[in-house]
Design an enzyme around this catalytic site. Structure first.
Site, PDB file in Angstrom:
ATOM      1  N   GLY A   1      58.357  45.768  50.732  1.00 13.09           N
ATOM      2  CA  GLY A   1      59.517  46.633  50.918  1.00 13.09           C
ATOM      3  C   GLY A   1      59.136  48.004  51.427  1.00 13.09           C
TER       4      GLY A   1
ATOM      5  CB  ALA B   1      25.474  22.150  46.926  1.00 11.06           C
TER       6      ALA B   1
ATOM      7  CG  ASN C   1      16.933  29.161  37.955  1.00 10.30           C
ATOM      8  OD1 ASN C   1      16.102  29.622  37.192  1.00 10.30           O
ATOM      9  ND2 ASN C   1      17.992  29.849  38.349  1.00 10.30           N
TER      10      ASN C   1
ATOM     11  CG  HIS D   1      28.699  35.147  40.107  1.00  6.68           C
ATOM     12  ND1 HIS D   1      27.855  36.206  39.879  1.00  6.68           N
ATOM     13  CD2 HIS D   1      27.898  34.079  40.359  1.00  6.68           C
ATOM     14  CE1 HIS D   1      26.597  35.796  39.954  1.00  6.68           C
ATOM     15  NE2 HIS D   1      26.603  34.510  40.252  1.00  6.68           N
TER      16      HIS D   1
ATOM     17  CG  LEU E   1      26.757  51.620  33.511  1.00  3.54           C
ATOM     18  CD1 LEU E   1      26.223  50.470  34.357  1.00  3.54           C
ATOM     19  CD2 LEU E   1      26.659  51.267  32.031  1.00  3.54           C
TER      20      LEU E   1
ATOM     21  CB  ALA F   1      26.727  56.526  29.418  1.00 11.80           C
TER      22      ALA F   1
END
Length: 1181
Positions: free
Chosen positions: A114, A333, A418, A797, A816, A819
């Site tokens: 809109g 895969a 892996n 991911h 981070l 902090a």
């Protein structure tokens, strides 16, 4: 990606179909029932919601320009007539368009239509057509994104007062489903999060509709409560049952409802996302609702077309992207490709979801985001052929058009795999490089390769040698190069990516030997996931992963294997053999969790390899056993709702969940989950056989292996590492593991690898600020490149997608850092920062360096040693006719795809497999004729008879077929070989036909292939006539057949039925074929005859008939066959003696016949002799 947006057209059809049918939410844990507050809802809704909607889609392919064609020509000549056709079809399917006031808008996942002038309101049908025609097929710029408008929806205008507009949305969160509602909807709804009333339906909690009104409708007139409560309840039921992850309606218009009248509900504008991986649960329900929305194509299931998940606006799938998406859908895969800039100079082919993100980050970090041509990944052990197709697609895209004056770059990279065999995938890459060699040279493409993992040495050697042989500019690196180090090396000549070991752990620094895993206080031990005593169940048949775990155990000098047993519900109890070092050991396999827990009460860890379809049920069952404290869920594609249900139940039962969509984790010297850490050579190179001082947590499994490598080179190594999984709702989060590490005295420093999407990283920052985490933390969030793209890009991911600014990697890294956490400026600086923190801890004595021990040795499996080319052995078999090792099956050098492409037929395939060569067309046709002619000769012949009898005895097809085939020999079917040998030998020895006949008579031998029981010279066998006609017409020579016909003239002059029969004709003709077709030498032709090729043709052909007889008997349901007595001649011993000259002349009965074997006949019969004697018949003297 798991949550994917759908078109408004589809979303409204889902609601229109399912709202009346779903009165209450389902989807709770097994055994739970939704709360109804004593008020059972009726099926019929208390409101009307009649959805009318027309869908207009225009084919943009019509605007693809031919060479030299202008856009105006294509638009006027092809596109405009197409638009008229679409309008006409819409009118025909939706007559209400012609007499209604209408609303129209694009349906291409565009937000704020809109406010962006993409909403046509209060138009008649001609006005709608004009409005669409001004926009269809034309580019439209929306903020930073430009795309073409091609899909529109048209709906009836719903006149309504402003105060009847509401806003409602449902959004899934980790804690539950959050319902937002405001009494003010429409374009100017404003900050919904700030002004909306909210109702959280907690995960695994029953829905209580009595809470709806007090929580959401306090500012709504009570007269509308009934309709709205019913609508919201049904809307949430649809949301749950159809696996929505987000659903927004704005405005939601409710008209009427006062004074007991039935309200009308209109969802005027809708945006929604579905959990794509939940298709196996909800896909049929999606399709059913779409059945009437789309015309059937004939190829869709009967219940409706599958859900379509369109690309974001401005990101229409190219032909190549669609091809890769199709490949991805057909394999376990992962193959992903997004073309960002087809004219870009920098192309990537990266293995692994996390690695694909950091490669894109690295390119953007050096200021070349505008040159990034594509984003994608290939992972999950794709085959050589799949990798070839993927690589070929990328090479084809990057070598189109005119060469760039500055050349192009191709980065073939990835983390440390892996379980993917790097050499196998690189064979596919090499095939693509060979296919595009000239194009790569023409475009001056520089190729940089960085890869590691199983068999990476052979893979790198293969691609390096290929580059040299093809003359391509290829640079190749292994794990000694930082994962993204090839990018600054290629662009800027920066060699800092080549890593070295930290100086404090060279093996010469003073200090104690490598420490054993620390002795843990018993109270603290309960907080730790893994120790040296940890044992596990493996759910699923995963021998490769288990062997890797046992090899790791042996390397770490564990006293007992970390795997107690396997649980596999689909097989009986048995044992599986594995290696423990060089010795063999047996692991039991149980069919139920209950059996396993009773046998091994000390096991508290389960590695669940169940598929995405069964992992939910199996995990819930696992959590019924209190001894289970940790469960790793390996499966990818677990629906988000199921993942949330698992994690909340686990939290309630105090069970640690790792995953789903994870490779697992590793604790050096103690325990490793499944395939974590890769092969043993990587375990050794990353020093995972003994504990270090650094504990890390990551989402990516592939990047966790990379972290093992980075940490082992920058510090004294890994203490523990966990990959929590890349899905949006992992069972355990970063903070869960970081707090564990804080309490573990063996951990001296921590590493966090976060990523774009989600907000879990902020909890780490808060914990550091609040003093809950005091140990040094190094952190980095990948996905910093996301802000540089003009369209939404889904990274590797499912959880790697920023829905707001706070979910961006850049915002997380900044928070981070603020902090007090050590955050590098780029990912490439991560090793340097790790090394700095480590050296600081060494300086303050928090970490005491140690001498690196001698790496343990682990025996290598024979099969893997052979794969690596380390050993050789003589083969047990030799095969020269087929090869099934490569991309596709090979028949005698001919690929199976070529077999079908050239349509060589059964005869051609037989020529390849039997004779190892392509025969001429007439030869293959003759072979097929032989198979047809020998297929059957009725049920009375011995082979067919045996097959029928065996079938009627209840035996299976193979047994029945074999019983028939076993009758083939010299007397049945053997005439083919015999006739071929006799006639060819006679012809070769120069015997005249008469000499041949006379010679066979003197030897007292039959002439094989001559003679027939029924057929004769005056009643010829038409099968023989067909053979003769074909041979004389097509064979280059037919000397032996002509010779045989001369022999036939002699034999038929003696007796009319001594004709050349079909067996003889086939055998003789085959000799002519072998000798005259030019494919065989004389010696080869003779050898094929001697080794039984002709007999093979009869066996193959007659098998067709035998199978037919078997199927015929089974279809007719014929019972057990028993031969009739009257067809058997029974002979007594006395009668047999008379026949041989030793019997008495007084015997009055000779022969059998009916009744010869019953009581009263002379002598003792074979079958009833005892009865005959008992009846008083005296035996003869």
């Amino acid at each position: 990606m798991s949550a994917k947006a759908i078109r408004e057209y589809d979303g409204k059809h889902l609601l229109s179909y399912w709202l009346p049918k779903l009165a209450e939410p389902a989807g709770l844990l097994p055994g739970q029932k939704p709360a109804t507050n004593g008020d059972s809802p009726t099926i019929a809704p208390s409101f009307r919601s009649d959805a009318k909607i027309a869908n207009l889609q225009f084919d943009m392919a019509l605007l693809n320009l031919a060479e030299g064609e202008s856009w105006e020509t294509a638009y006027n000549d092809r596109f405009l007539p197409h638009v008229d056709d679409v309008f006409n079809q819409a009118e025909s399917a939706n007559p209400w368009l012609l007499n209604s006031k209408l609303v129209c808008k694009p349906d291409q996942l565009i937000k704020r239509r809109g406010k962006n002038g993409l909403l046509g309101i209060n138009l008649d049908w001609p006005g709608v057509k004009k409005w669409i025609l001004e926009r269809a097929g034309r580019p439209f710029k929306l903020e930073r994104t430009t795309g073409n408008l091609h899909t529109f929806i048209v709906e009836p205008l719903v006149p309504h007062p402003q105060d009847t507009e509401y806003y409602i949305a449902i959004q899934s969160t980790r804690e539950g489903d959050l319902i937002y509602f405001t009494h003010e909807g429409g374009v100017d709804v404003g900050d919904v999060d700030a002004k909306a009333k909210k109702l959280l339906i907690a995960v695994n909690a029953a829905y209580d509709k009595s809470q709806v009104a007090p929580a959401l409708l306090t500012e709504i007139a009570e007269s509308k409560h009934s309709a709205l409560v019913d609508f919201i309840t049904r809307l949430y039921a649809v949301y749950v049952d159809l696996h929505f992850t987000y659903l927004e309606i704005n405005p939601l218009v409710v008209l009427g409802g006062e004074n007991g009248e039935r309200a009308e509900v209109f969802y005027l504008d809708l945006a929604a996302k579905l959990d794509q991986v939940a298709e196996f649960e909800a896909g049929k329900k999606w399709s059913i609702a779409r059945l009437h929305a789309y015309p059937s194509t004939g190829s869709t299931p009967s219940w409706g077309p599958a859900m379509d998940f369109p690309a974001p606006f401005g990101r229409e799938l190219t032909k190549e992207e669609a091809y890769i998406a199709e490949l991805d859908s057909k394999t376990g895969a992962s193959l992903k490709l997004t073309v960002l800039n087809p004219h870009g100079r920098i192309w990537t082919m990266v293995a692994g979801g996390g690695a694909s993100v950091v490669y894109t980050d690295a390119i953007a970090a050096i200021g070349l985001a505008h040159e990034i041509a594509n984003y994608g990944e290939y992972s999950g052990a794709p085959s050589e052929s799949q990798t070839f197709e993927y690589a070929k697609t990328i090479l084809d895209l990057m070598t189109r058009g005119a060469p760039h004056p500055e050349g192009k770059f191709l980065f073939i990279g990835g983390g440390i795999a892996n379980f993917t065999n790097v050499s196998s995938t690189f064979k596919g890459v090499v095939r693509a490089l060979r296919a595009y060699r000239q194009a790569l040279l023409n475009h001056h493409v520089k190729i940089y390769v960085r890869r590691a993992g199983p068999n990476y040495q052979e893979g790198l050697r293969l691609i390096r040698s290929t580059g040299e042989s093809l003359g391509l500019d290829i640079k190749v690196y292994g794990p000694e190069m930082f994962v993204t180090g090839i990018i600054p090396l290629a662009i800027n000549g920066d060699t800092s990516g080549i890593q070295t070991q930290a100086s404090s752990i060279d093996g010469v620094a003073p200090g104690p030997i490598a420490p054993e895993p620390p002795v843990i206080d018993e109270k603290l031990e309960s907080l730790l996931a893994f120790t040296t005593k940890t044992r596990s169940f493996v759910y699923g048949m995963q021998p490769r992963a288990i062997q890797g775990m046992l090899d790791f155990d042996f390397m770490c000098k564990r006293t007992a294997p970390s795997v107690a047993c396997m649980i596999y519900p689909f097989g009986g109890h048995h044992v599986q053999k594995f290696y423990w070092g060089t010795s063999e050991t047996l692991l039991p396999v149980y069919t139920s969790i209950e059996e396993a827990t009773k046998r091994f009460p000390d096991v508290d860890v389960v590695i669940n390899f169940a598929s995405m379809r069964s992992v939910y049920d199996s995990t819930l069952e696992l959590m019924e056993f209190p001894q289970i404290k940790t469960i790793a869920l390996i499966a990818e594609g677990v629906p988000e709702r199921r993942a949330r249900q698992i994690l909340h139940l686990a939290h309630k039962k105090n069970v640690l969940i790792i995953g789903p969509a994870t490779v697992g984790g590793i604790k050096p010297g103690c325990f490793k989950i499944g395939n974590t850490g890769g092969m043993m050579d990587n375990i050794v190179s990353s020093k995972l056989y003994r504990p270090g001082s650094v504990a890390y947590v990551s989402k990516s499994g592939g990047m966790s292996n990379e972290l093992n490598n980075i940490i082992s080179r920058a510090t004294d190594g890994v203490y523990e590492g966990i990959a929590i999984g890349g899905d949006r709702y992992p069972g355990s989060t970063f903070i869960d593991h970081m707090l564990r590490y804080e309490k573990d005295p063996g951990v001296k420093m921590m590493m966090l690898l976060g990523e774009v999407g989600g907000v879990e990283e902020y909890l780490i920052a808060d914990a550091v600020k609040q003093g809950k985490i005091k140990k040094p933390v190094v952190a980095w969030c990948i996905g910093t490149c996301a802000k540089m793209f003009t369209t939404d890009v889904q990274f590797g991911h499912a959880g790697s997608f920023a829905n707001s600014d706070v979910e961006t990697a850049e915002a997380k890294n900044r928070t981070l850092r603020e902090a007090g956490i050590r955050v590098p400026d780029t990912f490439e600086q991560l090793p340097q920062v790790l090394s700095e923190v480590y050296n600081e801890l060494v300086s303050c004595k928090s970490i005491v360096p140690f001498r690196e021990p001698q790496p343990p040795k682990i025996p290598i499996d024979y099969s893997w040693a052979q794969e690596l080319g380390m050993i050789r052995k003589p083969a047990n078999f030799i095969s020269t006719i087929t090869d099934d090792r490569g991309q596709e099956l090979i028949y005698a050098g001919m690929a199976i795809s070529e077999v079908f492409k050239e349509d060589i037929g059964v005869g051609g395939v037989l020529s390849l497999l039997w004779f190892k060569r392509r025969l001429p067309w007439y030869a293959t046709k003759f072979i097929e004729m032989v198979l047809m002619l020998t297929a059957d000769h009725g049920p009375a012949v011995s082979g067919a008879h045996n097959t029928i009898v065996t079938a009627r005895a209840g035996k299976d097809l193979v047994s029945s077929l074999v019983s028939g085939l076993l009758t083939i020999g010299d007397r049945f079917g053997g005439a083919l070989d015999g006739a071929a040998a006799q006639f060819s030998e006679a012809y070769d020895h120069g015997l005249t036909p008469q000499e041949f006949v006379d010679n066979m008579r003197r030897k007292h031998q039959l002439i094989l292939g001559i003679g027939h029981k029924i057929k004769s010279r005056t009643n010829p066998d038409l099968r023989v006539e067909i053979i003769k006609e074909f041979i004389f017409k097509h064979f280059p020579a037919s000397d032996i057949l002509k010779y045989a016909l001369e022999v036939e003239k002699i034999t038929t002059s003696k007796k009319d039925n001594l004709i050349l029969n079909v067996d003889g004709a086939i055998g003789i003709a085959f000799v002519d074929l072998l000798r005259s077709c030019g494919a065989f030498s004389h010696e080869e032709a003779e050898e094929y005859i001697k080794i039984g090729s002709l007999n093979g043709l009869f066996v193959l052909g007659r098998s067709i008939g035998f199978i037919g007889h078997y199927l015929d008997q089974k279809r007719l349901k014929q019972g057990l066959y028993r031969h009739p007595w009257d067809d058997i001649s029974y002979l007594t011993p006395e009668q047999e003696a008379m026949m041989t000259g030793g019997g008495s002349s007084s015997s009055s009965s000779f022969g059998g016949g009916a009744g010869s074997g019953v009581a009263g006949s002379v002598g003792r019969t074979f079958v009833e002799g005892k009865i005959a004697i008992e009846r008083g018949v005296e035996p003869t003297a």
